[in-house]
Enzyme design. Structure first.
Site, PDB file in Angstrom:
ATOM      1  N   GLY A 281      33.183  52.746  36.613  1.00  0.00           N
ATOM      2  CA  GLY A 281      34.564  53.231  36.747  1.00  0.00           C
ATOM      3  C   GLY A 281      35.328  52.371  37.740  1.00  0.00           C
ATOM      4  O   GLY A 281      34.888  51.277  38.125  1.00  0.00           O
TER       5      GLY A 281
ATOM      6  N   ASP B 297      36.730  50.695  40.994  1.00  0.00           N
ATOM      7  CA  ASP B 297      36.194  50.434  42.333  1.00  0.00           C
ATOM      8  C   ASP B 297      37.104  49.434  43.048  1.00  0.00           C
ATOM      9  O   ASP B 297      37.851  48.697  42.400  1.00  0.00           O
ATOM     10  CB  ASP B 297      34.736  49.921  42.265  1.00  0.00           C
ATOM     11  CG  ASP B 297      34.593  48.689  41.405  1.00  0.00           C
ATOM     12  OD1 ASP B 297      35.213  47.660  41.738  1.00  0.00           O
ATOM     13  OD2 ASP B 297      33.868  48.734  40.387  1.00  0.00           O
TER      14      ASP B 297
ATOM     15  N   ASP C 122      34.177  47.289  32.220  1.00  0.00           N
ATOM     16  CA  ASP C 122      33.846  47.840  33.536  1.00  0.00           C
ATOM     17  C   ASP C 122      32.868  46.888  34.243  1.00  0.00           C
ATOM     18  O   ASP C 122      31.835  46.528  33.677  1.00  0.00           O
ATOM     19  CB  ASP C 122      33.215  49.226  33.356  1.00  0.00           C
ATOM     20  CG  ASP C 122      33.095  49.984  34.665  1.00  0.00           C
ATOM     21  OD1 ASP C 122      33.582  49.482  35.699  1.00  0.00           O
ATOM     22  OD2 ASP C 122      32.511  51.089  34.640  1.00  0.00           O
ATOM     23  N   ILE C 123      33.224  46.466  35.444  1.00  0.00           N
ATOM     24  CA  ILE C 123      32.356  45.575  36.229  1.00  0.00           C
ATOM     25  C   ILE C 123      31.628  46.448  37.244  1.00  0.00           C
ATOM     26  O   ILE C 123      32.266  47.146  38.045  1.00  0.00           O
ATOM     27  CB  ILE C 123      33.181  44.473  36.937  1.00  0.00           C
ATOM     28  CG1 ILE C 123      34.070  43.716  35.934  1.00  0.00           C
ATOM     29  CG2 ILE C 123      32.263  43.520  37.709  1.00  0.00           C
ATOM     30  CD1 ILE C 123      33.337  43.000  34.818  1.00  0.00           C
TER      31      ILE C 123
ATOM     32  N   SER D  62      43.805  33.926  43.624  1.00  0.00           N
ATOM     33  CA  SER D  62      44.883  33.040  43.182  1.00  0.00           C
ATOM     34  C   SER D  62      44.750  32.565  41.755  1.00  0.00           C
ATOM     35  O   SER D  62      45.737  32.208  41.132  1.00  0.00           O
ATOM     36  CB  SER D  62      44.832  31.762  44.012  1.00  0.00           C
ATOM     37  OG  SER D  62      45.554  31.906  45.156  1.00  0.00           O
TER      38      SER D  62
ATOM     39  N   GLU E  12      47.717  25.267  45.187  1.00  0.00           N
ATOM     40  CA  GLU E  12      48.059  26.631  44.777  1.00  0.00           C
ATOM     41  C   GLU E  12      49.132  26.603  43.675  1.00  0.00           C
ATOM     42  O   GLU E  12      48.987  27.243  42.630  1.00  0.00           O
ATOM     43  CB  GLU E  12      48.576  27.414  45.994  1.00  0.00           C
ATOM     44  CG  GLU E  12      49.015  28.824  45.679  1.00  0.00           C
ATOM     45  CD  GLU E  12      47.841  29.703  45.290  1.00  0.00           C
ATOM     46  OE1 GLU E  12      47.105  30.127  46.183  1.00  0.00           O
ATOM     47  OE2 GLU E  12      47.647  29.952  44.082  1.00  0.00           O
TER      48      GLU E  12
ATOM     49  N   ASP F 264      48.633  27.841  39.770  1.00  0.00           N
ATOM     50  CA  ASP F 264      49.428  28.944  39.210  1.00  0.00           C
ATOM     51  C   ASP F 264      50.209  28.481  37.977  1.00  0.00           C
ATOM     52  O   ASP F 264      50.293  29.200  36.980  1.00  0.00           O
ATOM     53  CB  ASP F 264      50.406  29.483  40.269  1.00  0.00           C
ATOM     54  CG  ASP F 264      49.691  30.019  41.506  1.00  0.00           C
ATOM     55  OD1 ASP F 264      48.455  30.146  41.474  1.00  0.00           O
ATOM     56  OD2 ASP F 264      50.373  30.292  42.516  1.00  0.00           O
TER      57      ASP F 264
END
Ligand SMILES: *[C@@H]1O[C@H](CO)[C@@H](O)[C@H](O)[C@H]1NC(C)=O
Ligand SMILES: *[C@@H]1O[C@H](CO)[C@@H](O)[C@H](O)[C@H]1NC(C)=O
Ligand SMILES: *[C@@H]1O[C@H](CO)[C@@H](O)[C@H](O)[C@H]1NC(C)=O
Ligand SMILES: *[C@@H]1O[C@H](CO)[C@@H](O)[C@H](O)[C@H]1NC(C)=O
Ligand SMILES: *[C@@H]1O[C@H](CO)[C@@H](O)[C@H](O)[C@H]1NC(C)=O
Ligand SMILES: *[C@@H]1O[C@H](CO)[C@@H](O)[C@H](O)[C@H]1NC(C)=O
Length: 567
Positions: free
Chosen positions: A546, A548, A523-524, A481, A281, A285
């Site tokens: 839009g 979600d 937009d997905i 992550s 992690e 990052d």
């Protein structure tokens, strides 16, 4: 038997113990899944309780924050200083005197433990705590936690502290032993692959070059001073400089491979280096902030201790004491909201409010369990349609980042954390976006969630097959992550351009995202967040036109976001 009797007592809201009127403060019906009760805690065991005193004017700070972060306001982006914030957050004189009177009457010595003075600690025996707070501390075990932990399922306050003490911790809040939002899977990756996104291959590897091409992220180094991006690290996750160097040689050969980060520490957090010390992690990052936020100084805040709620809190109090804070903070950890009581979650969330008011964009991964908590696991009950929101993503003062996958088209990935808080109402700037989404649900929709809660995530970004290096191995990782540090890097690059233009940084993002910036995203509209483990047939949300609760407004378009920021 004793416990059963106590539970009966606690099911009414106020009781009188030895002439003191006790008012129920927090209770939970059972510990979170995985924690096993081992009996009452030894009476002589000493515990240190943190006590949050009521702030002078949290409502005033919230009103100020909304004013300084809302486009069009006369004080837009006039971020507050450390001392301005302290004036709102420091405890009211009434709260201080109520606690002092209580402490001296009971032989306790409170110690102030936060720069704003709103937290004090008291150390006392379990039997004394049981008596003073009409509670029964117990010991619990968890397969993923060494030793035992001491918690209680119910805690009360004497009436003279009600309204003056907001939180007692640790009492009913349980630590998530695995708050890291990388699914527990990784696969070995190859070196020498094409770094570009391959739109004809939905399983294509994601690299910094791929993300730069996909979202139009510039590769030219940032130059402004006064800008920094902070990566938080918990649970002994350590970022390795040699792995970062290998990663940069592989994936950013155009920048110096010696580019590195500054280590900061809270609660004795460390960052040891060496073979086998790499945290996947922490490395993910650090590699995707250093590799995307080209030229922006990166800070790595290692927070010690194993109690996740305490570590979140101590991150905010650490920054409360920093004169020139970073402009962006990214966190790839989270917990199921109900693991924390409302009072502790609210206090931590208000800590992010205070950071936002100082001009820090607080960015969080939205969770890796779809609609079912921070992770879903093999064997989870995928037929339970009561959705479980994730904290801190559910806090309205953070910007939560979900995950997408694929390029043509880009879709919401199955594990992208999303939903609605049971603790925090939707802020007014979010209500149109949420209302639009709710209209897409069929009238017989079987999912159970809080329609009046804060909806998350706010935005999203690729979150699968990220090429990275850990212990000198090239691996592929995913999770929200991966999305959160990348989005935070984009914000840090926009801050660089704003500072260079003599403008204030973006700070608390959400009012801006839900107004002038809402069209700065792809937009997905495809995807179903049933989880990584739960079958795709299980009930979840579907991406829609839009906003979600899988992808927020979608994935960022750098130039459009920069243009909106410059308006
Ligand atoms: C892109 O993916 C396709 C399908 O897997 C593969 O045939 C092609 O070689 C890939 N292109 C590159 C440049 O890697
Ligand atoms: C940090 O280390 C010091 C010195 O060992 C110790 O006194 C202190 O309690 C530690 N603090 C925390 C939060 O663990
Ligand atoms: C379903 O999940 C919710 C939320 O975690 C929980 O409160 C409830 O007990 C579960 N229901 C069943 C039947 O397991
Ligand atoms: C739903 O959210 C609202 C607003 O945050 C809150 O007041 C209410 O208690 C929540 N309901 C449940 C069942 O959690
Ligand atoms: C990492 O692995 C490469 C070969 O893949 C090797 O050349 C290099 O020396 C290794 N670096 C370290 C620090 O072990
Ligand atoms: C969820 O998506 C990931 C990535 O595409 C995939 O590996 C996994 O099998 C999917 N899970 C289910 C239950 O389909």
């Amino acid at each position: 038997m004793v416990l059963r009797n106590l539970l009966v007592v606690f099911s009414i809201l106020a009781v009188t113990v030895r002439g003191v009127n006790m008012v129920l403060h927090e209770r939970r019906p059972a510990p979170p899944a995985g924690f096993v009760r081992q009996g009452i805690a030894p009476a002589a065991e000493m515990i240190t309780l943190r006590v949050a005193l009521a702030s002078t004017n949290v409502a005033g700070l919230e009103a100020k924050l909304i004013s300084v972060s809302t486009p069009g306001s006369s004080e837009f982006r006039q971020w507050l200083s450390k001392d301005d914030v302290k004036a709102f957050v420091q405890p009211s004189p009434d709260a201080v005197s109520a606690l002092d009177a209580f402490a001296s009457a009971n032989g306790l010595t409170p110690t102030v433990i936060s720069p704003n003075g709103d937290w004090v600690s008291i150390t006392l025996s379990v039997s004394h705590a049981n008596e003073l707070f009409a509670t029964q501390f117990e010991t619990f075990t968890h397969p993923a936690v060494a030793g035992t932990i001491t918690r209680t399922l119910s805690v009360s306050l004497p009436s003279e502290l009600v309204g003056h003490v907001e939180v007692l911790h640790p009492t009913t809040d349980f630590p998530e032993p695995n708050a890291r939002l990388v699914p527990a899977i990784s696969s070995l990756g190859k070196r020498g692959i094409s770094p570009s996104c391959n739109s004809s291959d939905p399983a294509s590897v994601v690299t910094p070059t791929c993300l730069q091409e996909l979202y139009g992220i510039p590769t030219t180094p940032a130059t402004s001073s006064g800008n920094a991006l902070l990566v938080t690290a918990y649970e002994d996750e350590w970022a390795q400089t040699s792995d970062l160097e290998t990663f940069l040689k592989l994936d950013r050969p155009d920048i110096p491979s010696g580019t590195t980060f500054t280590v900061l520490s809270a609660d004795n957090g460390t960052n040891p280096q060496g073979p086998d010390e790499a945290g996947v992690e922490a490395n993910l990052d650090i590699q995707y902030t250093t590799g995307i936020a080209t030229g922006v100084p990166i800070q790595f805040l290692s927070v010690g201790g194993f109690d996740f709620p305490t570590a979140l809190l101590d991150t905010t109090t650490f920054l409360d004491g920093v004169e020139s804070p970073p402009t962006v903070m990214t966190t790839s950890y989270g917990t199921t909201e109900s693991d924390l009581g409302n009072s502790m979650a609210t206090k931590i969330c208000n800590g992010y409010m205070a950071l936002g008011a100082r001009g820090i964009s607080v960015v969080f991964a939205s969770g890796d369990g779809g609609v079912r908590g921070n992770h879903d696991f093999p064997g989870d009950d995928c037929t339970n349609n009561t959705f479980m929101p994730v904290f801190p993503a559910s806090c309205p003062f953070v910007t939560a980042v979900g995950s997408t996958q694929g390029f043509a088209p880009e879709k919401a990935i199955n594990f992208t954390g999303g939903g609605f808080s049971n603790y925090f109402p939707a802020p007014s700037f979010q209500s149109a976006a949420i209302g639009g989404f709710l209209k897409t649900l069929p009238s017989d929709y079987p999912g159970i969630f809080n329609k009046s809660g804060r909806g998350y995530p706010d935005v999203s970004l690729q979150g699968w097959n990220f090429q990275m290096v850990a212990d000198n191995e090239t691996i592929l990782e995913g999770g929200t992550s991966a999305s959160s540090p990348t989005f935070a890097s984009i914000i840090a690059l926009i801050n660089d351009r704003l500072i260079a233009a003599g403008r204030p940084v973006l700070g608390y993002l959400n009012p801006f995202l839900y107004t002038t910036a809402s069209t700065a995203f792809n937009d997905i509209t495809i995807g179903h967040n049933s989880g990584f483990e739960c079958p795709a047939s299980s009930v979840a949300f579907d991406a829609a036109v839009g906003w979600d609760p899988l992808t927020g407004f979608g994935t960022p378009v750098f130039d459009k976001l920069l243009a909106a920021a410059m308006e």
